[in-house]
Write an enzyme that holds these catalytic residues in place. Structure first.
Site, PDB file in Angstrom:
ATOM      1  N   ARG A 173       0.838  -1.225   0.000  1.00  0.00           N
ATOM      2  CA  ARG A 173       0.000   0.000   0.000  1.00  0.00           C
ATOM      3  C   ARG A 173       0.866   1.266   0.000  1.00  0.00           C
ATOM      4  O   ARG A 173       0.524   2.264   0.621  1.00  0.00           O
ATOM      5  CB  ARG A 173      -0.974   0.037   1.189  1.00  0.00           C
ATOM      6  N   SER A 223     -11.047  -1.354   3.767  1.00  0.00           N
ATOM      7  CA  SER A 223     -10.300  -1.708   4.991  1.00  0.00           C
ATOM      8  C   SER A 223      -9.684  -0.447   5.577  1.00  0.00           C
ATOM      9  O   SER A 223      -8.937   0.249   4.900  1.00  0.00           O
ATOM     10  CB  SER A 223      -9.179  -2.687   4.663  1.00  0.00           C
ATOM     11  N   GLU A 293      -4.752   2.513   6.949  1.00  0.00           N
ATOM     12  CA  GLU A 293      -4.554   2.524   5.492  1.00  0.00           C
ATOM     13  C   GLU A 293      -5.278   3.743   4.920  1.00  0.00           C
ATOM     14  O   GLU A 293      -4.777   4.423   4.029  1.00  0.00           O
ATOM     15  CB  GLU A 293      -5.126   1.239   4.881  1.00  0.00           C
TER      16      GLU A 293
HETATM   17  C1  LIG Z   1     -15.840  -0.954  -0.576  1.00  0.00           C
HETATM   18  C2  LIG Z   1     -14.364  -0.697  -0.756  1.00  0.00           C
HETATM   19  C3  LIG Z   1     -13.500  -1.751  -1.039  1.00  0.00           C
HETATM   20  C4  LIG Z   1     -12.138  -1.527  -1.195  1.00  0.00           C
HETATM   21  N1  LIG Z   1     -11.325  -2.590  -1.477  1.00  0.00           N
HETATM   22  C5  LIG Z   1      -9.994  -2.382  -1.647  1.00  0.00           C
HETATM   23  C6  LIG Z   1      -9.116  -3.478  -1.944  1.00  0.00           C
HETATM   24  O1  LIG Z   1      -9.519  -4.621  -2.088  1.00  0.00           O
HETATM   25  N2  LIG Z   1      -7.801  -3.193  -2.092  1.00  0.00           N
HETATM   26  C7  LIG Z   1      -7.288  -1.937  -1.971  1.00  0.00           C
HETATM   27  O2  LIG Z   1      -6.090  -1.746  -2.128  1.00  0.00           O
HETATM   28  N3  LIG Z   1      -8.097  -0.891  -1.689  1.00  0.00           N
HETATM   29  C8  LIG Z   1      -9.427  -1.085  -1.517  1.00  0.00           C
HETATM   30  N4  LIG Z   1     -10.243  -0.017  -1.227  1.00  0.00           N
HETATM   31  C9  LIG Z   1      -9.652   1.323  -1.038  1.00  0.00           C
HETATM   32  C10 LIG Z   1      -9.546   2.172  -2.311  1.00  0.00           C
HETATM   33  O3  LIG Z   1     -10.516   1.810  -3.280  1.00  0.00           O
HETATM   34  C11 LIG Z   1      -8.151   2.081  -2.920  1.00  0.00           C
HETATM   35  O4  LIG Z   1      -7.163   2.519  -2.001  1.00  0.00           O
HETATM   36  C12 LIG Z   1      -8.027   2.940  -4.187  1.00  0.00           C
HETATM   37  O5  LIG Z   1      -6.788   2.699  -4.798  1.00  0.00           O
HETATM   38  C13 LIG Z   1      -8.138   4.448  -3.900  1.00  0.00           C
HETATM   39  O6  LIG Z   1      -8.293   5.110  -5.137  1.00  0.00           O
HETATM   40  P1  LIG Z   1      -9.108   6.475  -5.239  1.00  0.00           P
HETATM   41  O7  LIG Z   1      -9.043   6.939  -6.624  1.00  0.00           O
HETATM   42  O8  LIG Z   1     -10.461   6.318  -4.649  1.00  0.00           O
HETATM   43  O9  LIG Z   1      -8.204   7.386  -4.318  1.00  0.00           O
HETATM   44  P2  LIG Z   1      -8.701   8.567  -3.366  1.00  0.00           P
HETATM   45  O10 LIG Z   1      -9.436   7.982  -2.204  1.00  0.00           O
HETATM   46  O11 LIG Z   1      -9.368   9.614  -4.164  1.00  0.00           O
HETATM   47  O12 LIG Z   1      -7.310   9.112  -2.860  1.00  0.00           O
HETATM   48  C14 LIG Z   1      -6.461   8.302  -2.064  1.00  0.00           C
HETATM   49  C15 LIG Z   1      -5.087   8.966  -2.044  1.00  0.00           C
HETATM   50  O13 LIG Z   1      -4.561   8.929  -3.378  1.00  0.00           O
HETATM   51  C16 LIG Z   1      -4.199  10.224  -3.805  1.00  0.00           C
HETATM   52  N5  LIG Z   1      -4.485  10.312  -5.246  1.00  0.00           N
HETATM   53  C17 LIG Z   1      -5.653  10.032  -5.877  1.00  0.00           C
HETATM   54  N6  LIG Z   1      -5.526  10.231  -7.207  1.00  0.00           N
HETATM   55  C18 LIG Z   1      -4.245  10.635  -7.424  1.00  0.00           C
HETATM   56  C19 LIG Z   1      -3.498  11.003  -8.573  1.00  0.00           C
HETATM   57  N7  LIG Z   1      -4.023  11.003  -9.792  1.00  0.00           N
HETATM   58  N8  LIG Z   1      -2.210  11.386  -8.399  1.00  0.00           N
HETATM   59  C20 LIG Z   1      -1.639  11.412  -7.168  1.00  0.00           C
HETATM   60  N9  LIG Z   1      -2.306  11.089  -6.044  1.00  0.00           N
HETATM   61  C21 LIG Z   1      -3.583  10.689  -6.166  1.00  0.00           C
HETATM   62  C22 LIG Z   1      -5.065  11.184  -2.996  1.00  0.00           C
HETATM   63  O14 LIG Z   1      -4.437  12.446  -2.847  1.00  0.00           O
HETATM   64  C23 LIG Z   1      -5.166  10.447  -1.654  1.00  0.00           C
HETATM   65  O15 LIG Z   1      -4.077  10.743  -0.821  1.00  0.00           O
HETATM   66  C24 LIG Z   1     -11.612  -0.212  -1.069  1.00  0.00           C
HETATM   67  C25 LIG Z   1     -12.489   0.858  -0.789  1.00  0.00           C
HETATM   68  C26 LIG Z   1     -13.853   0.623  -0.645  1.00  0.00           C
HETATM   69  C27 LIG Z   1     -14.754   1.777  -0.360  1.00  0.00           C
END
Ligand SMILES: Cc1cc2nc3c(=O)[nH]c(=O)nc-3n(C[C@H](O)[C@H](O)[C@H](O)COP(=O)(O)OP(=O)(O)OC[C@H]3O[C@@H](n4cnc5c(N)ncnc54)[C@H](O)[C@@H]3O)c2cc1C
EC number: 1.3.1.98
Length: 301
Positions: A173, A223, A293
């Site tokens: 992560r 998580s 996380e």
């Molecule tokens: C129901 C559910 C299930 C999930 N299951 C998993 C799983 O199985 N495995 C897992 O790893 N995660 C899981 N997640 C967490 C999440 O989906 C992941 O961490 C995902 O990668 C976050 O992406 P996001 O675009 O939503 O990021 P955001 O939540 O929008 O941002 C997260 C971080 O990334 C940064 N960020 C976003 N976009 C960029 C960019 N373009 N450039 C630089 N920084 C950026 C943001 O500044 C922030 O610090 C889950 C979440 C939910 C709600």
């Protein structure tokens, strides 16, 4: 000229919303307002916003699908740049190139349509491509680092660079972007030719497992904690008797103790208090210190 007038002039044509509440964008359904919420349509608009913010000394940050964040109730000062309009995905042979705002789940379906294997693990991760690279998102034994070939970033200072997977120093992560403050603009993934039916079956199997084990019917951020070495966070929380433990409107899920669900108009403060309390109680019970996380952003109310 006021800051706002100056901004409107310099950033003319870019979709900017003022004092925009962030709770409706966030998977947890909590969070205060962004001073300026921006929706760039291409890399040039994104770079213009970053350049303006740097020159005007206004803080800025970027979000993808807001599925791994809790925005505090006081909101976020300065610019919040949402990447969801940068969502082009193209396929060239066994390589998929996706812009940062492309939906990760949709990208795995594109891989399926082209009978490309390697992306199945991500078929239920509700993030954007940029957020997934930033977090090195993973599930069921796969993670972004296994398939990422390279990515294009905009550095904090506004330069565009191409980084290899090695440059990103991926860990659990973790990616180097978390320290560099760069913005992921797009990513290239190396996949392999596969059998459409076999890929589909695997994606269906993983989707079924998620539906069985995760409280997907409630707002959450997935998580909350990283997996502690030698343990599972959900199991430690469950063994500490915390399933169903609630503060305000946020509760530890009965279905999966690693998730905290917003069951009754909870606030970011409820989330933070519950997280702190769970860390303390798990430490007391098992001696293990859980590490978050989910990323907590912005100001308290
Ligand atoms: C129901 C559910 C299930 C999930 N299951 C998993 C799983 O199985 N495995 C897992 O790893 N995660 C899981 N997640 C967490 C999440 O989906 C992941 O961490 C995902 O990668 C976050 O992406 P996001 O675009 O939503 O990021 P955001 O939540 O929008 O941002 C997260 C971080 O990334 C940064 N960020 C976003 N976009 C960029 C960019 N373009 N450039 C630089 N920084 C950026 C943001 O500044 C922030 O610090 C889950 C979440 C939910 C709600």
């Amino acid at each position: 000229m006021s800051v706002k007038e100056n901004m409107l002039e310099i950033l003319e044509g870019i979709d900017i919303r003022f004092k925009e509440p962030l709770h409706s964008y966030s998977y947890t359904k909590v969070g205060g307002e962004a001073d300026y919420l921006v929706f760039p349509r291409n890399h040039f608009e994104l770079a213009r916003v970053v350049k303006f913010a740097n020159q005007a000394d206004i803080p800025w940050m970027v979000l993808g699908n807001a599925s791994n964040i809790i925005v505090r109730d006081g909101g976020i000062r300065g610019f919040v740049i949402l990447c969801d309009k940068l969502n082009n995905v193209s396929v060239d042979g066994y390589t998929i190139e996706a812009e940062a705002g492309a939906n990760l789940i949709e990208t795995t379906r594109i891989a399926l349509r082209h009978s490309l294997t390697g992306f199945e693990f991500a078929c239920g991760i509700p993030g954007s491509v940029g957020g997934a690279v930033f977090m090195n998102a993973g599930a069921y034994g796969g993670e972004i680092s296994h398939i990422l070939q390279s990515c294009k970033v905009l550095t904090k200072d506004g330069e565009i660079e191409t980084l290899s997977a090695q440059d990103l120093a991926f860990g659990y992560r973790h990616s180097a972007i978390q320290e560099s403050g760069a913005v992921v603009l797009s990513a290239k993934f190396s996949l392999a030719p596969g059998n459409h039916q076999v890929i589909k079956q695997e994606m269906d199997r993983l989707t079924h497992l998620r539906e069985l084990k995760q409280p997907l019917e409630y707002p959450s951020c997935g998580s909350v904690f990283k997996r502690p070495v030698g343990h599972f966070a959900g199991q430690l929380i469950s063994e500490a008797g915390l399933k169903g433990y609630r503060i305000g409107g946020v509760e530890v899920s009965e279905k999966h103790a690693g998730f905290m669900i917003n069951v009754a108009d909870g606030t970011a403060k409820d989330y933070e208090d519950l997280i702190e309390s769970v860390i303390e109680k798990v430490k007391e019970h098992s001696g293990v210190t859980l590490e978050r996380e989910v990323r907590i952003l912005g100001e308290s109310k």
